[in-house]
Design a protein around this motif. Sequence first.
Motif, PDB file in Angstrom:
ATOM      1  N   VAL A  35      39.726  58.398  29.273  1.00 14.29           N
ATOM      2  CA  VAL A  35      39.754  59.574  30.153  1.00 14.29           C
ATOM      3  C   VAL A  35      41.033  60.381  29.899  1.00 14.29           C
ATOM      4  O   VAL A  35      40.981  61.599  29.712  1.00 14.29           O
ATOM      5  CB  VAL A  35      39.656  59.159  31.639  1.00 14.29           C
ATOM      6  N   LEU A  36      42.172  59.693  29.890  1.00 11.24           N
ATOM      7  CA  LEU A  36      43.442  60.398  29.647  1.00 11.24           C
ATOM      8  C   LEU A  36      43.464  61.057  28.268  1.00 11.24           C
ATOM      9  O   LEU A  36      43.886  62.207  28.133  1.00 11.24           O
ATOM     10  CB  LEU A  36      44.616  59.430  29.779  1.00 11.24           C
ATOM     11  N   GLY A  37      43.017  60.318  27.260  1.00  9.23           N
ATOM     12  CA  GLY A  37      43.003  60.871  25.906  1.00  9.23           C
ATOM     13  C   GLY A  37      42.109  62.079  25.777  1.00  9.23           C
ATOM     14  O   GLY A  37      42.470  63.078  25.139  1.00  9.23           O
ATOM     15  N   SER A  38      40.951  62.024  26.406  1.00  8.91           N
ATOM     16  CA  SER A  38      40.023  63.161  26.304  1.00  8.91           C
ATOM     17  C   SER A  38      40.518  64.370  27.096  1.00  8.91           C
ATOM     18  O   SER A  38      40.159  65.501  26.781  1.00  8.91           O
ATOM     19  CB  SER A  38      38.623  62.755  26.770  1.00  8.91           C
ATOM     20  N   ALA A  99      20.412  48.218  29.261  1.00  9.62           N
ATOM     21  CA  ALA A  99      19.446  49.211  28.769  1.00  9.62           C
ATOM     22  C   ALA A  99      19.562  50.510  29.560  1.00  9.62           C
ATOM     23  O   ALA A  99      19.555  51.606  28.976  1.00  9.62           O
ATOM     24  CB  ALA A  99      18.030  48.656  28.862  1.00  9.62           C
ATOM     25  N   ILE A 100      19.701  50.393  30.871  1.00  8.42           N
ATOM     26  CA  ILE A 100      19.844  51.602  31.705  1.00  8.42           C
ATOM     27  C   ILE A 100      21.100  52.373  31.304  1.00  8.42           C
ATOM     28  O   ILE A 100      21.070  53.597  31.146  1.00  8.42           O
ATOM     29  CB  ILE A 100      19.869  51.229  33.205  1.00  8.42           C
ATOM     30  N   ILE A 101      22.208  51.654  31.137  1.00  4.60           N
ATOM     31  CA  ILE A 101      23.459  52.317  30.737  1.00  4.60           C
ATOM     32  C   ILE A 101      23.305  52.967  29.363  1.00  4.60           C
ATOM     33  O   ILE A 101      23.735  54.102  29.156  1.00  4.60           O
ATOM     34  CB  ILE A 101      24.634  51.322  30.764  1.00  4.60           C
ATOM     35  N   ALA A 102      22.689  52.250  28.428  1.00  3.55           N
ATOM     36  CA  ALA A 102      22.525  52.796  27.074  1.00  3.55           C
ATOM     37  C   ALA A 102      21.668  54.055  27.073  1.00  3.55           C
ATOM     38  O   ALA A 102      21.982  55.034  26.377  1.00  3.55           O
ATOM     39  CB  ALA A 102      21.898  51.738  26.162  1.00  3.55           C
ATOM     40  N   PHE A 103      20.594  54.061  27.857  1.00  5.30           N
ATOM     41  CA  PHE A 103      19.723  55.231  27.887  1.00  5.30           C
ATOM     42  C   PHE A 103      20.307  56.358  28.727  1.00  5.30           C
ATOM     43  O   PHE A 103      20.065  57.538  28.452  1.00  5.30           O
ATOM     44  CB  PHE A 103      18.322  54.863  28.388  1.00  5.30           C
ATOM     45  N   ALA A 104      21.070  56.027  29.763  1.00  7.77           N
ATOM     46  CA  ALA A 104      21.629  57.047  30.642  1.00  7.77           C
ATOM     47  C   ALA A 104      22.920  57.658  30.093  1.00  7.77           C
ATOM     48  O   ALA A 104      23.279  58.774  30.475  1.00  7.77           O
ATOM     49  CB  ALA A 104      21.895  56.457  32.028  1.00  7.77           C
ATOM     50  N   PHE A 105      23.601  56.955  29.198  1.00  9.13           N
ATOM     51  CA  PHE A 105      24.898  57.432  28.719  1.00  9.13           C
ATOM     52  C   PHE A 105      24.821  58.810  28.056  1.00  9.13           C
ATOM     53  O   PHE A 105      25.622  59.692  28.393  1.00  9.13           O
ATOM     54  CB  PHE A 105      25.545  56.409  27.782  1.00  9.13           C
ATOM     55  N   PRO A 106      23.884  59.062  27.135  1.00  6.91           N
ATOM     56  CA  PRO A 106      23.826  60.416  26.545  1.00  6.91           C
ATOM     57  C   PRO A 106      23.555  61.501  27.587  1.00  6.91           C
ATOM     58  O   PRO A 106      24.098  62.602  27.509  1.00  6.91           O
ATOM     59  CB  PRO A 106      22.676  60.328  25.537  1.00  6.91           C
ATOM     60  N   ILE A 107      22.745  61.186  28.581  1.00  2.00           N
ATOM     61  CA  ILE A 107      22.455  62.151  29.645  1.00  2.00           C
ATOM     62  C   ILE A 107      23.715  62.401  30.469  1.00  2.00           C
ATOM     63  O   ILE A 107      24.036  63.542  30.801  1.00  2.00           O
ATOM     64  CB  ILE A 107      21.310  61.628  30.539  1.00  2.00           C
ATOM     65  N   LEU A 108      24.431  61.329  30.784  1.00  2.00           N
ATOM     66  CA  LEU A 108      25.671  61.443  31.550  1.00  2.00           C
ATOM     67  C   LEU A 108      26.706  62.266  30.788  1.00  2.00           C
ATOM     68  O   LEU A 108      27.349  63.148  31.363  1.00  2.00           O
ATOM     69  CB  LEU A 108      26.222  60.044  31.859  1.00  2.00           C
ATOM     70  N   ILE A 114      32.429  63.714  28.231  1.00  2.82           N
ATOM     71  CA  ILE A 114      32.980  62.399  27.899  1.00  2.82           C
ATOM     72  C   ILE A 114      34.001  61.963  28.941  1.00  2.82           C
ATOM     73  O   ILE A 114      34.060  60.803  29.349  1.00  2.82           O
ATOM     74  CB  ILE A 114      33.562  62.384  26.467  1.00  2.82           C
ATOM     75  N   THR A 115      34.804  62.904  29.418  1.00  2.00           N
ATOM     76  CA  THR A 115      35.830  62.583  30.412  1.00  2.00           C
ATOM     77  C   THR A 115      35.189  62.103  31.707  1.00  2.00           C
ATOM     78  O   THR A 115      35.570  61.063  32.254  1.00  2.00           O
ATOM     79  CB  THR A 115      36.721  63.811  30.677  1.00  2.00           C
ATOM     80  N   GLY A 116      34.215  62.831  32.184  1.00  2.00           N
ATOM     81  CA  GLY A 116      33.537  62.443  33.424  1.00  2.00           C
ATOM     82  C   GLY A 116      32.793  61.134  33.298  1.00  2.00           C
ATOM     83  O   GLY A 116      32.786  60.314  34.228  1.00  2.00           O
ATOM     84  N   SER A 117      32.162  60.918  32.144  1.00  2.00           N
ATOM     85  CA  SER A 117      31.416  59.677  31.931  1.00  2.00           C
ATOM     86  C   SER A 117      32.329  58.466  32.007  1.00  2.00           C
ATOM     87  O   SER A 117      32.032  57.490  32.709  1.00  2.00           O
ATOM     88  CB  SER A 117      30.722  59.707  30.566  1.00  2.00           C
ATOM     89  N   VAL A 120      33.680  57.743  35.484  1.00  3.34           N
ATOM     90  CA  VAL A 120      32.738  56.962  36.302  1.00  3.34           C
ATOM     91  C   VAL A 120      32.907  55.477  35.994  1.00  3.34           C
ATOM     92  O   VAL A 120      33.001  54.640  36.897  1.00  3.34           O
ATOM     93  CB  VAL A 120      31.277  57.417  36.056  1.00  3.34           C
ATOM     94  N   PHE A 121      32.964  55.127  34.707  1.00  2.00           N
ATOM     95  CA  PHE A 121      33.143  53.718  34.324  1.00  2.00           C
ATOM     96  C   PHE A 121      34.485  53.178  34.800  1.00  2.00           C
ATOM     97  O   PHE A 121      34.596  52.025  35.201  1.00  2.00           O
ATOM     98  CB  PHE A 121      33.018  53.547  32.808  1.00  2.00           C
ATOM     99  N   PHE A 122      35.517  54.016  34.756  1.00  2.00           N
ATOM    100  CA  PHE A 122      36.848  53.612  35.211  1.00  2.00           C
ATOM    101  C   PHE A 122      36.828  53.282  36.710  1.00  2.00           C
ATOM    102  O   PHE A 122      37.330  52.241  37.133  1.00  2.00           O
ATOM    103  CB  PHE A 122      37.866  54.717  34.912  1.00  2.00           C
TER     104      PHE A 122
END
Length: 157
Positions: A35-38, A99-108, A114-117, A120-122
Amino acid sequence: MIAVICPFFLIDRVPRRKLIIGGVIATTTCHGLIVLGSMLIPDGVAKAYIILVLVVAFVFCMQLALNVPVRVCLSELFPLRMRGFGMGLCVLVLCVTNAIIAFAFPILVSTVGITGSFAVFFVLGLFFVGFLWKMLPNTSGRSLEQLEEAFAAGDFH
Protein backbone atom coordinates in the motif's frame (compact mmCIF):
# COMPACT_ATOMS: atom_id res chain seq x y z
CA MET A 1 10.00 -24.06 -2.84
CA ILE A 2 12.40 -23.17 -0.04
CA ALA A 3 9.59 -21.55 1.94
CA VAL A 4 7.46 -24.69 1.54
CA ILE A 5 10.21 -26.99 2.86
CA CYS A 6 11.29 -24.81 5.83
CA PRO A 7 8.12 -25.29 7.92
CA PHE A 8 8.84 -29.00 8.19
CA PHE A 9 11.98 -28.12 10.14
CA LEU A 10 10.35 -25.31 12.13
CA ILE A 11 7.06 -26.94 13.09
CA ASP A 12 8.43 -28.74 16.16
CA ARG A 13 11.01 -26.10 17.12
CA VAL A 14 8.80 -23.00 17.12
CA PRO A 15 5.40 -23.04 18.86
CA ARG A 16 2.65 -23.24 16.25
CA ARG A 17 0.81 -20.28 17.79
CA LYS A 18 3.90 -18.05 17.43
CA LEU A 19 4.55 -19.31 13.92
CA ILE A 20 0.98 -18.65 12.75
CA ILE A 21 0.62 -15.25 14.42
CA GLY A 22 4.08 -14.28 13.17
CA GLY A 23 3.07 -15.37 9.68
CA VAL A 24 -0.06 -13.25 9.74
CA ILE A 25 1.97 -10.28 11.02
CA ALA A 26 4.54 -10.81 8.24
CA THR A 27 1.94 -11.10 5.47
CA THR A 28 0.04 -8.10 6.85
CA THR A 29 3.28 -6.12 6.90
CA CYS A 30 3.88 -7.03 3.25
CA HIS A 31 0.36 -5.82 2.40
CA GLY A 32 0.98 -2.56 4.26
CA LEU A 33 4.28 -2.04 2.45
CA ILE A 34 2.57 -2.68 -0.89
CA VAL A 35 0.00 0.00 0.00
CA LEU A 36 2.75 2.46 0.96
CA GLY A 37 4.81 1.62 -2.11
CA SER A 38 1.89 2.03 -4.48
CA MET A 39 1.01 5.40 -2.89
CA LEU A 40 4.48 6.91 -2.45
CA ILE A 41 6.64 5.63 -5.31
CA PRO A 42 6.16 7.36 -8.66
CA ASP A 43 4.83 5.20 -11.50
CA GLY A 44 7.51 3.43 -13.49
CA VAL A 45 9.71 0.37 -13.62
CA ALA A 46 11.10 0.87 -10.09
CA LYS A 47 7.60 0.89 -8.62
CA ALA A 48 6.67 -2.26 -10.52
CA TYR A 49 9.77 -4.12 -9.31
CA ILE A 50 9.35 -2.98 -5.71
CA ILE A 51 5.73 -4.12 -5.65
CA LEU A 52 6.74 -7.41 -7.31
CA VAL A 53 9.41 -8.00 -4.64
CA LEU A 54 6.86 -7.25 -1.90
CA VAL A 55 4.33 -9.66 -3.44
CA VAL A 56 7.03 -12.36 -3.62
CA ALA A 57 7.90 -11.61 0.04
CA PHE A 58 4.21 -12.04 0.89
CA VAL A 59 4.09 -15.43 -0.84
CA PHE A 60 7.32 -16.46 0.91
CA CYS A 61 5.91 -15.50 4.33
CA MET A 62 2.63 -17.23 3.53
CA GLN A 63 4.35 -20.48 2.55
CA LEU A 64 6.85 -20.34 5.40
CA ALA A 65 4.63 -19.57 8.36
CA LEU A 66 1.02 -20.18 7.41
CA ASN A 67 0.29 -23.02 4.98
CA VAL A 68 1.80 -26.03 6.76
CA PRO A 69 1.47 -24.73 10.36
CA VAL A 70 -2.21 -23.88 9.91
CA ARG A 71 -3.01 -27.33 8.57
CA VAL A 72 -1.04 -29.02 11.36
CA CYS A 73 -2.72 -26.85 13.98
CA LEU A 74 -6.18 -27.51 12.53
CA SER A 75 -5.61 -31.26 12.66
CA GLU A 76 -4.79 -30.97 16.36
CA LEU A 77 -7.88 -28.92 17.27
CA PHE A 78 -10.48 -31.57 16.42
CA PRO A 79 -11.27 -34.55 18.63
CA LEU A 80 -10.37 -37.89 17.06
CA ARG A 81 -13.98 -38.92 16.43
CA MET A 82 -14.57 -35.90 14.19
CA ARG A 83 -11.06 -35.08 12.96
CA GLY A 84 -11.66 -36.37 9.42
CA PHE A 85 -14.88 -34.40 8.98
CA GLY A 86 -13.43 -31.30 10.65
CA MET A 87 -10.29 -31.30 8.51
CA GLY A 88 -12.30 -31.97 5.37
CA LEU A 89 -14.59 -29.04 6.15
CA CYS A 90 -11.63 -26.76 6.95
CA VAL A 91 -9.82 -27.65 3.73
CA LEU A 92 -13.04 -27.07 1.77
CA VAL A 93 -13.53 -23.65 3.37
CA LEU A 94 -9.86 -22.73 2.74
CA CYS A 95 -10.06 -23.80 -0.92
CA VAL A 96 -13.37 -22.01 -1.54
CA THR A 97 -12.07 -18.87 0.17
CA ASN A 98 -8.89 -18.96 -1.94
CA ALA A 99 -10.99 -19.36 -5.09
CA ILE A 100 -13.23 -16.44 -4.13
CA ILE A 101 -10.20 -14.23 -3.47
CA ALA A 102 -8.54 -15.30 -6.73
CA PHE A 103 -11.65 -14.57 -8.79
CA ALA A 104 -12.56 -11.37 -6.93
CA PHE A 105 -9.06 -9.87 -6.92
CA PRO A 106 -9.09 -8.58 -10.55
CA ILE A 107 -12.53 -7.07 -9.96
CA LEU A 108 -11.35 -5.46 -6.72
CA VAL A 109 -8.24 -4.03 -8.43
CA SER A 110 -10.30 -2.61 -11.30
CA THR A 111 -12.73 -1.07 -8.79
CA VAL A 112 -10.47 0.38 -6.06
CA GLY A 113 -7.02 -0.01 -7.61
CA ILE A 114 -3.97 -1.84 -6.31
CA THR A 115 -3.67 0.46 -3.29
CA GLY A 116 -7.26 -0.05 -2.20
CA SER A 117 -7.11 -3.79 -2.78
CA PHE A 118 -4.07 -4.30 -0.60
CA ALA A 119 -5.42 -1.83 1.95
CA VAL A 120 -8.43 -4.15 2.36
CA PHE A 121 -6.06 -7.09 2.90
CA PHE A 122 -4.00 -5.01 5.34
CA VAL A 123 -7.04 -4.12 7.46
CA LEU A 124 -8.26 -7.73 7.41
CA GLY A 125 -4.76 -8.86 8.45
CA LEU A 126 -4.79 -6.49 11.42
CA PHE A 127 -8.15 -7.89 12.46
CA PHE A 128 -6.89 -11.47 12.16
CA VAL A 129 -3.75 -10.78 14.19
CA GLY A 130 -5.97 -9.64 17.06
CA PHE A 131 -8.38 -12.53 16.57
CA LEU A 132 -5.62 -15.14 16.55
CA TRP A 133 -3.86 -13.52 19.52
CA LYS A 134 -7.07 -13.87 21.53
CA MET A 135 -8.46 -17.17 20.23
CA LEU A 136 -5.71 -19.45 18.86
CA PRO A 137 -4.52 -22.03 21.38
CA ASN A 138 -0.94 -23.29 21.35
CA THR A 139 -1.02 -26.94 20.36
CA SER A 140 2.76 -27.47 20.40
CA GLY A 141 4.41 -29.86 22.81
CA ARG A 142 1.27 -31.78 23.73
CA SER A 143 0.00 -35.12 22.48
CA LEU A 144 -3.30 -35.35 20.64
CA GLU A 145 -4.79 -37.07 23.68
CA GLN A 146 -3.66 -34.26 25.99
CA LEU A 147 -5.10 -31.67 23.61
CA GLU A 148 -8.40 -33.51 23.40
CA GLU A 149 -8.66 -33.72 27.20
CA ALA A 150 -7.77 -30.03 27.60
CA PHE A 151 -10.28 -28.89 24.98
CA ALA A 152 -12.99 -31.15 26.45
CA ALA A 153 -12.38 -29.49 29.83
CA GLY A 154 -12.66 -26.04 28.24
CA ASP A 155 -8.95 -25.23 28.57
CA PHE A 156 -8.14 -23.65 25.22
CA HIS A 157 -4.87 -21.99 26.19
